[in-house]
Design a protein around this motif. Structure first.
Motif, PDB file in Angstrom:
ATOM      1  N   GLY A  99       4.691  -0.771   0.423  1.00  0.00           N
ATOM      2  CA  GLY A  99       6.023  -1.186   0.837  1.00  0.00           C
ATOM      3  C   GLY A  99       6.000  -1.971   2.133  1.00  0.00           C
ATOM      4  N   TYR A 100       7.127  -2.601   2.424  1.00  0.00           N
ATOM      5  CA  TYR A 100       7.310  -3.368   3.668  1.00  0.00           C
ATOM      6  C   TYR A 100       8.793  -3.315   4.013  1.00  0.00           C
ATOM      7  N   PRO A 101       9.173  -3.097   5.252  1.00  0.00           N
ATOM      8  CA  PRO A 101       8.377  -3.057   6.485  1.00  0.00           C
ATOM      9  C   PRO A 101       7.895  -1.642   6.823  1.00  0.00           C
ATOM     10  N   GLU A 102       7.410  -1.473   8.060  1.00  0.00           N
ATOM     11  CA  GLU A 102       6.842  -0.221   8.546  1.00  0.00           C
ATOM     12  C   GLU A 102       7.828   0.939   8.470  1.00  0.00           C
ATOM     13  N   VAL A 103       9.125   0.645   8.523  1.00  0.00           N
ATOM     14  CA  VAL A 103      10.137   1.707   8.560  1.00  0.00           C
ATOM     15  C   VAL A 103      10.072   2.609   7.333  1.00  0.00           C
ATOM     16  N   TRP A 104       9.511   2.134   6.211  1.00  0.00           N
ATOM     17  CA  TRP A 104       9.381   2.999   5.033  1.00  0.00           C
ATOM     18  C   TRP A 104       8.575   4.255   5.346  1.00  0.00           C
ATOM     19  N   LYS A 105       7.603   4.144   6.255  1.00  0.00           N
ATOM     20  CA  LYS A 105       6.750   5.275   6.603  1.00  0.00           C
ATOM     21  C   LYS A 105       7.536   6.449   7.175  1.00  0.00           C
ATOM     22  N   GLN A 106       8.677   6.152   7.799  1.00  0.00           N
ATOM     23  CA  GLN A 106       9.484   7.212   8.384  1.00  0.00           C
ATOM     24  C   GLN A 106      10.087   8.106   7.307  1.00  0.00           C
ATOM     25  N   ARG A 107      10.327   7.544   6.131  1.00  0.00           N
ATOM     26  CA  ARG A 107      10.935   8.292   5.029  1.00  0.00           C
ATOM     27  C   ARG A 107       9.918   8.737   3.996  1.00  0.00           C
ATOM     28  N   ILE A 108       8.857   7.921   3.799  1.00  0.00           N
ATOM     29  CA  ILE A 108       7.905   8.171   2.721  1.00  0.00           C
ATOM     30  C   ILE A 108       6.497   8.083   3.298  1.00  0.00           C
ATOM     31  N   PRO A 109       5.951   9.176   3.823  1.00  0.00           N
ATOM     32  CA  PRO A 109       4.649   9.126   4.502  1.00  0.00           C
ATOM     33  C   PRO A 109       3.516   8.596   3.625  1.00  0.00           C
ATOM     34  N   GLU A 110       3.596   8.826   2.301  1.00  0.00           N
ATOM     35  CA  GLU A 110       2.487   8.427   1.432  1.00  0.00           C
ATOM     36  C   GLU A 110       2.483   6.937   1.094  1.00  0.00           C
ATOM     37  N   ILE A 111       3.509   6.214   1.485  1.00  0.00           N
ATOM     38  CA  ILE A 111       3.549   4.787   1.160  1.00  0.00           C
ATOM     39  C   ILE A 111       2.553   4.020   2.036  1.00  0.00           C
ATOM     40  N   GLU A 112       1.941   3.013   1.466  1.00  0.00           N
ATOM     41  CA  GLU A 112       0.992   2.150   2.172  1.00  0.00           C
ATOM     42  C   GLU A 112       1.744   0.907   2.639  1.00  0.00           C
ATOM     43  N   VAL A 113       1.762   0.654   3.938  1.00  0.00           N
ATOM     44  CA  VAL A 113       2.546  -0.454   4.473  1.00  0.00           C
ATOM     45  C   VAL A 113       1.794  -1.773   4.276  1.00  0.00           C
ATOM     46  N   LEU A 114       2.484  -2.749   3.712  1.00  0.00           N
ATOM     47  CA  LEU A 114       1.907  -4.067   3.486  1.00  0.00           C
ATOM     48  C   LEU A 114       1.794  -4.836   4.805  1.00  0.00           C
ATOM     49  N   PRO A 115       0.789  -5.695   4.928  1.00  0.00           N
ATOM     50  CA  PRO A 115       0.655  -6.467   6.169  1.00  0.00           C
ATOM     51  C   PRO A 115       1.667  -7.595   6.292  1.00  0.00           C
TER      52      PRO A 115
END
Length: 286
Positions: free
Chosen positions: A197-213
């Motif tokens: 996913g993108y942007p980094e903010v997804w990590k705040q809700r979904i820890p297992e998501i891999e953030v795209l560059p």
């Protein structure tokens, strides 16, 4: 999804107002796929927004959509651009009009949330060649950069007095970044599953998501009129428009007007729009 297949749906207007994908997406998919490029399939292809991008990479492409008006618009667009290696067919994600073991890459762009997912997974496995790639890509509702408009968007879409009851259940999957679909894919015959996913903010809700560059959808400059037009491409808005008694009981009309007038007082004539993105990719075993 059925809202897009009803009589009177304007596929060309839908095409003009929806976001498009940039070269980062194709580059990322090419790197993940790393296999033959004889044939691709774009399911829930709509007016061919991404189908024609695939046509630059693959020898042949088939686009499938439930809506005859979407298919007609896609065919018209391909003809106007002299794209000759794309074929379009009316069909559903649960019964794909595609031969078994015939596709190297299968994509669903902002559409898999309408499908009966287990049935679709079986169909995807059927039509993909061994080693073929499945990519389920989506984007969340737009966010206006540097403004509180997001609260307006959420209220319009999900407040009970506005459009909430006109959404199919699929909207919950979009809001959740397709997270509930990851487990079924991992439990299926697919392998090498990645959730990005993108942007980094997804990590705040979904820890297992891999953030795209890099983003797959560029930030878009939009007039307020265009932004309002985009809202009217929503399936929930289309379903509301097709329900005259509902419109009589619902204050969405005043929301789209009076609230929009209030918005005009706080924003400039042109605003920057971001679309948070996400995807599940997986490979059929050899």
């Amino acid at each position: 999804m059925s809202a897009f297949a009803t009589k009177g749906f304007n596929a060309n207007r839908y095409l003009s107002l929806r976001p498009t994908y940039n070269s980062n997406l194709l580059a990322w998919l090419n790197n993940y796929h790393a296999g033959p490029k004889a044939r691709a399939a774009d399911i829930a292809c709509g007016p061919g927004i991404f189908t024609t991008d695939l046509a630059r990479e693959f020898d042949s492409v088939i686009g499938v959509d439930l809506s005859p008006s979407m298919i007609a618009s896609a065919q018209e667009s391909a003809h106007a651009r002299d794209i000759t290696n794309v074929e379009y067919k009316v069909g559903t994600g649960e019964s794909l009009p595609i031969e078994s073991n015939s596709v190297d890459l299968l994509t669903v762009m902002e559409g898999v949330h309408w499908f009966k997912f287990d049935t679709f997974l079986d169909e995807a496995l059927r039509v993909l060649k061994p080693g073929g790639t499945m990519a389920l890509v989506g984007y969340k509702y737009p966010e206006v950069v540097g403004d509180t408009t997001r609260s307006f968007v959420n209220r319009l879409a999900f407040d009970e007095q506005y459009l909430l009851k006109y959404w199919d259940d699929g909207y919950k999957l979009v809001e959740g970044g397709y997270q509930p679909l990851v487990a079924p894919v991992k439990a299926s015959a697919f392998e090498n599953v990645r959730y990005v996913g993108y942007p980094e903010v997804w990590k705040q809700r979904i820890p297992e998501i891999e953030v795209l560059p890099e983003a797959w959808i560029d930030q878009r400059q939009s007039t307020l009129e265009e932004l309002a037009g985009y809202f009217k491409t929503w399936s929930g808005y289309k379903a509301w428009m097709d329900d005259p008694p509902g419109r009589a009981r619902c204050s969405s009309t005043s929301t789209l007007n009076s609230t929009w007038n209030q918005l005009n007082k706080t924003l400039t004539d042109t605003v920057a729009i971001d679309y948070p993105q996400f995807a599940i990719v997986a490979r059929k075993p050899l």
